[in-house]
Scaffold this motif. Structure first.
Motif, PDB file in Angstrom:
ATOM      1  N   HIS A 137      57.312   0.600 -20.409  1.00 41.66           N
ATOM      2  CA  HIS A 137      58.197   0.304 -21.537  1.00 41.66           C
ATOM      3  C   HIS A 137      57.816  -1.030 -22.197  1.00 41.66           C
ATOM      4  N   GLU A 140      54.715  -0.585 -24.235  1.00 43.26           N
ATOM      5  CA  GLU A 140      54.979   0.142 -25.480  1.00 43.26           C
ATOM      6  C   GLU A 140      55.619  -0.749 -26.534  1.00 43.26           C
ATOM      7  N   ILE A 141      56.673  -1.482 -26.177  1.00 43.22           N
ATOM      8  CA  ILE A 141      57.391  -2.266 -27.188  1.00 43.22           C
ATOM      9  C   ILE A 141      56.624  -3.509 -27.616  1.00 43.22           C
ATOM     10  N   SER A 142      55.695  -3.979 -26.760  1.00 44.20           N
ATOM     11  CA  SER A 142      54.933  -5.171 -27.126  1.00 44.20           C
ATOM     12  C   SER A 142      53.643  -4.836 -27.853  1.00 44.20           C
TER      13      SER A 142
END
Length: 164
Positions: A137, A140-142
């Motif tokens: 996660h 993905e978000i970074s």
């Protein structure tokens, strides 16, 4: 991570002790030594010695065991082989209280995390589904790629706790 009851830890510690006492030979997966470059007899010796070790072991301790068994392997070969095995995913690595890297053979490609006893060195694999999902996660978000992580859990096992 899932809840692990103390009785499950005791049972796992007892199973590990039985495996050690049993002396059942452990064989590395076919082709593991080829993963780290040219397959040499010395690299194969290091790999076999690591696979036979039930606990996490330092390069120096593994080297001492090999020499005591009559091997002519060099300490630098042990270090290079262990580092290469870790790089290709065939060895798990943790650090001890002094920061020294300790290695344990990983028979498959699955990344593992361990709970390690600070007293006796017993190591138990733990369910790390939540950690793996969290790391994915964050990647993905970074927008980061090829994210690696280290999670080390240490404590006092039930056997050492009752003995102490």
């Amino acid at each position: 991570m899932t809840d692990t009851k103390p009785t499950a830890l005791v049972a796992a510690a007892e199973r590990a002790a039985r495996r050690r006492a049993n002396g059942t030979p452990v064989r590395p997966a076919a082709g593991d030594v080829e993963l780290i470059g040219r397959p040499t007899p010395r690299r194969a010796e290091v790999l076999q010695a690591l696979a036979e070790s039930e606990e996490f072991v330092s390069a120096q301790l593994l080297y001492a065991r090999l020499v005591q068994a009559g091997s002519r392997v060099g300490l630098s070969t042990v270090y290079r082989t262990l580092t290469a095995l870790a790089k290709v995913g065939r060895a798990d690595v943790v650090r001890d209280a002094n920061g020294e890297r300790l290695f344990r053979y990983r028979p498959g490609p699955d990344h593992r995390h361990y709970l390690i006893c600070r007293e006796c060195g017993l190591s138990l694999p733990v369910d790390s589904t939540a950690v793996e999902a969290w790391a994915e996660h964050i990647a993905e978000i970074s927008g980061f790629d090829q994210v690696h992580h280290t999670v080390e859990l240490a404590g006092i096992c039930p056997n050492c706790r009752t003995a102490g």
